[in-house]
Design a protein around this motif. Structure first.
Motif, PDB file in Angstrom:
ATOM      1  N   LEU A 176      -8.460  11.349   3.951  1.00 57.30           N
ATOM      2  CA  LEU A 176      -8.453  11.440   2.494  1.00 57.30           C
ATOM      3  C   LEU A 176      -7.353  12.376   2.013  1.00 57.30           C
ATOM      4  O   LEU A 176      -6.661  12.090   1.024  1.00 57.30           O
ATOM      5  N   ILE A 177      -7.156  13.488   2.720  1.00 54.04           N
ATOM      6  CA  ILE A 177      -6.107  14.439   2.353  1.00 54.04           C
ATOM      7  C   ILE A 177      -4.729  13.860   2.641  1.00 54.04           C
ATOM      8  O   ILE A 177      -3.821  13.910   1.798  1.00 54.04           O
ATOM      9  N   MET A 178      -4.552  13.296   3.836  1.00 56.84           N
ATOM     10  CA  MET A 178      -3.242  12.765   4.222  1.00 56.84           C
ATOM     11  C   MET A 178      -2.827  11.575   3.368  1.00 56.84           C
ATOM     12  O   MET A 178      -1.640  11.348   3.135  1.00 56.84           O
ATOM     13  N   GLU A 179      -3.811  10.831   2.885  1.00 58.42           N
ATOM     14  CA  GLU A 179      -3.504   9.655   2.069  1.00 58.42           C
ATOM     15  C   GLU A 179      -2.802  10.025   0.767  1.00 58.42           C
ATOM     16  O   GLU A 179      -2.051   9.225   0.203  1.00 58.42           O
ATOM     17  N   THR A 180      -3.036  11.248   0.287  1.00 60.48           N
ATOM     18  CA  THR A 180      -2.432  11.686  -0.967  1.00 60.48           C
ATOM     19  C   THR A 180      -1.120  12.435  -0.765  1.00 60.48           C
ATOM     20  O   THR A 180      -0.458  12.775  -1.752  1.00 60.48           O
ATOM     21  N   MET A 181      -0.752  12.723   0.471  1.00 62.08           N
ATOM     22  CA  MET A 181       0.490  13.453   0.747  1.00 62.08           C
ATOM     23  C   MET A 181       1.667  12.481   0.788  1.00 62.08           C
ATOM     24  O   MET A 181       1.610  11.467   1.494  1.00 62.08           O
ATOM     25  N   PRO A 182       2.749  12.767   0.034  1.00 65.30           N
ATOM     26  CA  PRO A 182       3.884  11.822  -0.033  1.00 65.30           C
ATOM     27  C   PRO A 182       4.480  11.488   1.327  1.00 65.30           C
ATOM     28  O   PRO A 182       4.849  10.341   1.577  1.00 65.30           O
ATOM     29  N   MET A 183       4.561  12.468   2.226  1.00 63.61           N
ATOM     30  CA  MET A 183       5.200  12.226   3.518  1.00 63.61           C
ATOM     31  C   MET A 183       4.428  11.205   4.357  1.00 63.61           C
ATOM     32  O   MET A 183       5.022  10.486   5.171  1.00 63.61           O
ATOM     33  N   PHE A 184       3.120  11.124   4.181  1.00 63.80           N
ATOM     34  CA  PHE A 184       2.315  10.129   4.891  1.00 63.80           C
ATOM     35  C   PHE A 184       2.095   8.880   4.048  1.00 63.80           C
ATOM     36  O   PHE A 184       1.979   7.778   4.588  1.00 63.80           O
ATOM     37  N   LYS A 185       2.025   9.055   2.758  1.00 61.64           N
ATOM     38  CA  LYS A 185       1.763   7.917   1.874  1.00 61.64           C
ATOM     39  C   LYS A 185       2.895   6.915   1.899  1.00 61.64           C
ATOM     40  O   LYS A 185       2.688   5.697   1.798  1.00 61.64           O
ATOM     41  N   GLU A 186       4.131   7.397   2.059  1.00 62.65           N
ATOM     42  CA  GLU A 186       5.295   6.513   2.036  1.00 62.65           C
ATOM     43  C   GLU A 186       5.567   5.866   3.385  1.00 62.65           C
ATOM     44  O   GLU A 186       6.194   4.800   3.448  1.00 62.65           O
ATOM     45  N   THR A 187       5.137   6.496   4.470  1.00 61.21           N
ATOM     46  CA  THR A 187       5.458   5.990   5.804  1.00 61.21           C
ATOM     47  C   THR A 187       4.305   5.262   6.482  1.00 61.21           C
ATOM     48  O   THR A 187       4.509   4.564   7.468  1.00 61.21           O
ATOM     49  N   THR A 188       3.101   5.439   5.980  1.00 61.34           N
ATOM     50  CA  THR A 188       1.920   4.825   6.596  1.00 61.34           C
ATOM     51  C   THR A 188       1.460   3.633   5.772  1.00 61.34           C
ATOM     52  O   THR A 188       1.294   3.757   4.556  1.00 61.34           O
ATOM     53  N   PRO A 189       1.272   2.478   6.397  1.00 59.46           N
ATOM     54  CA  PRO A 189       0.792   1.305   5.643  1.00 59.46           C
ATOM     55  C   PRO A 189      -0.565   1.558   5.016  1.00 59.46           C
ATOM     56  O   PRO A 189      -1.395   2.288   5.550  1.00 59.46           O
ATOM     57  N   GLU A 190      -0.786   0.935   3.887  1.00 61.91           N
ATOM     58  CA  GLU A 190      -2.042   1.100   3.165  1.00 61.91           C
ATOM     59  C   GLU A 190      -3.232   0.615   3.980  1.00 61.91           C
ATOM     60  O   GLU A 190      -4.343   1.137   3.855  1.00 61.91           O
ATOM     61  N   VAL A 191      -2.990  -0.380   4.849  1.00 56.71           N
ATOM     62  CA  VAL A 191      -4.093  -0.940   5.625  1.00 56.71           C
ATOM     63  C   VAL A 191      -4.667   0.084   6.594  1.00 56.71           C
ATOM     64  O   VAL A 191      -5.854   0.029   6.937  1.00 56.71           O
ATOM     65  N   VAL A 192      -3.863   1.056   7.035  1.00 58.87           N
ATOM     66  CA  VAL A 192      -4.357   2.076   7.966  1.00 58.87           C
ATOM     67  C   VAL A 192      -5.430   2.925   7.300  1.00 58.87           C
ATOM     68  O   VAL A 192      -6.506   3.157   7.861  1.00 58.87           O
ATOM     69  N   TRP A 193      -5.137   3.376   6.071  1.00 54.45           N
ATOM     70  CA  TRP A 193      -6.127   4.176   5.342  1.00 54.45           C
ATOM     71  C   TRP A 193      -7.375   3.346   5.041  1.00 54.45           C
ATOM     72  O   TRP A 193      -8.492   3.873   5.082  1.00 54.45           O
ATOM     73  N   LYS A 194      -7.165   2.073   4.746  1.00 52.85           N
ATOM     74  CA  LYS A 194      -8.299   1.206   4.428  1.00 52.85           C
ATOM     75  C   LYS A 194      -9.204   1.021   5.642  1.00 52.85           C
ATOM     76  O   LYS A 194     -10.432   1.073   5.524  1.00 52.85           O
ATOM     77  N   VAL A 195      -8.593   0.816   6.806  1.00 50.20           N
ATOM     78  CA  VAL A 195      -9.379   0.633   8.032  1.00 50.20           C
ATOM     79  C   VAL A 195     -10.161   1.904   8.363  1.00 50.20           C
ATOM     80  O   VAL A 195     -11.353   1.851   8.716  1.00 50.20           O
ATOM     81  N   LEU A 196      -9.510   3.056   8.247  1.00 52.15           N
ATOM     82  CA  LEU A 196     -10.195   4.315   8.522  1.00 52.15           C
ATOM     83  C   LEU A 196     -11.388   4.514   7.585  1.00 52.15           C
ATOM     84  O   LEU A 196     -12.461   4.949   8.010  1.00 52.15           O
TER      85      LEU A 196
END
Length: 251
Positions: A70-90
């Motif tokens: 939840l924290i990393m999803e809001t950080m720009p450095m991870f939000k821009e490089t990590t696909p949205e599906v990764v956060w959704k799966v988690l």
């Protein structure tokens, strides 16, 4: 809560028989074991400690994974490089685990005679339910409805860690026993904040100079200074008091 748990453990240790059940004996024993694993992992029971501790550690791990994502999803450095599906799966996986845990705990809550309604109305169990609702609400809500703000409820999962910490349970019991004193303290703090905020507001806003002795330039400067003042309302003064009174007390 600590006394309630101690009473149930005492009843268990004295060999008090559980209430009659409609389930077969093997299922009754399974429900009892599930109860001790999920509800009271620190209590002494017939379930091996390695199982209760292992399940508790797994639940804590899932809680931490959920909060960190939840924290990393809001950080720009991870939000821009990590696909949205990764956060959704988690989120789906963690919510699925917490849903299974909640359903199992509800299924076994009446093993030793407790009421399912009382169990569901407990504060911690309400928090557990609110923590898993956002995913299901988003799944069934229409695409036009923006309910992403409900994701803030995921932070409630942090309170789930208290179930696996004896120190947190003792602190909760102490706060519950001190509720009356805390209520009086907060009430007095509210009265003091309103009184002093009113003094600040009316002193700053209603203490006007004698405009007959001011030139036009001085009047315009005074008017501009009042317009730029951060004390715009009585609510602002109350917020100022709430921020500074604890700091002054601490100093």
């Amino acid at each position: 809560m600590v006394k309630h748990h101690a009473h149930r453990r005492e009843t268990r240790n004295k060999g008090g028989p559980p209430p009659p059940s409609i389930y077969p004996q093997w299922l009754v024993e399974l429900r009892q074991a599930t109860y001790w694993i999920l509800e009271e992992p620190d209590a002494s029971s017939d379930v091996p400690k390695i199982i209760t501790k292992g399940v508790a550690c797994a639940n804590v791990f899932m809680i931490l994974v959920s909060l960190v994502s939840l924290i990393m999803e809001t950080m720009p450095m991870f939000k821009e490089t990590t696909p949205e599906v990764v956060w959704k799966v988690l989120e789906v996986v963690s919510t699925g685990v917490f849903t299974i845990e909640y359903v199992l705990r509800f299924w076994v809550c009446d093993v030793y005679g407790a009421s399912a309604v009382d169990w569901a109305c407990r504060t911690m169990n309400i928090c557990d339910l609110l923590a898993i609702l956002p995913v299901y609400i988003e799944a069934f809500a229409s695409a036009e409805t923006d309910i992403k703000f409900l994701r803030v409820l995921r932070v409630i999962r942090l309170f789930k860690i208290g179930r696996y910490s004896q120190g947190v349970r003792v602190m909760n019991a102490a706060l519950a026993n001190s509720f009356s004193a805390l209520y009086i303290l907060n009430f007095l703090f509210f009265i003091c904040s309103v009184c002093f905020a009113s003094m600040i507001y009316f002193t700053e806003k209603l203490s006007c100079p004698d405009f007959t002795e001011l030139s036009l330039q001085q009047f315009l400067e005074y008017n501009q200074e009042c317009g730029e003042s951060s004390i715009a309302s009585l609510g602002t003064c109350c917020a100022y008091m709430c921020q500074n009174v604890p700091n002054v007390s601490g100093d």
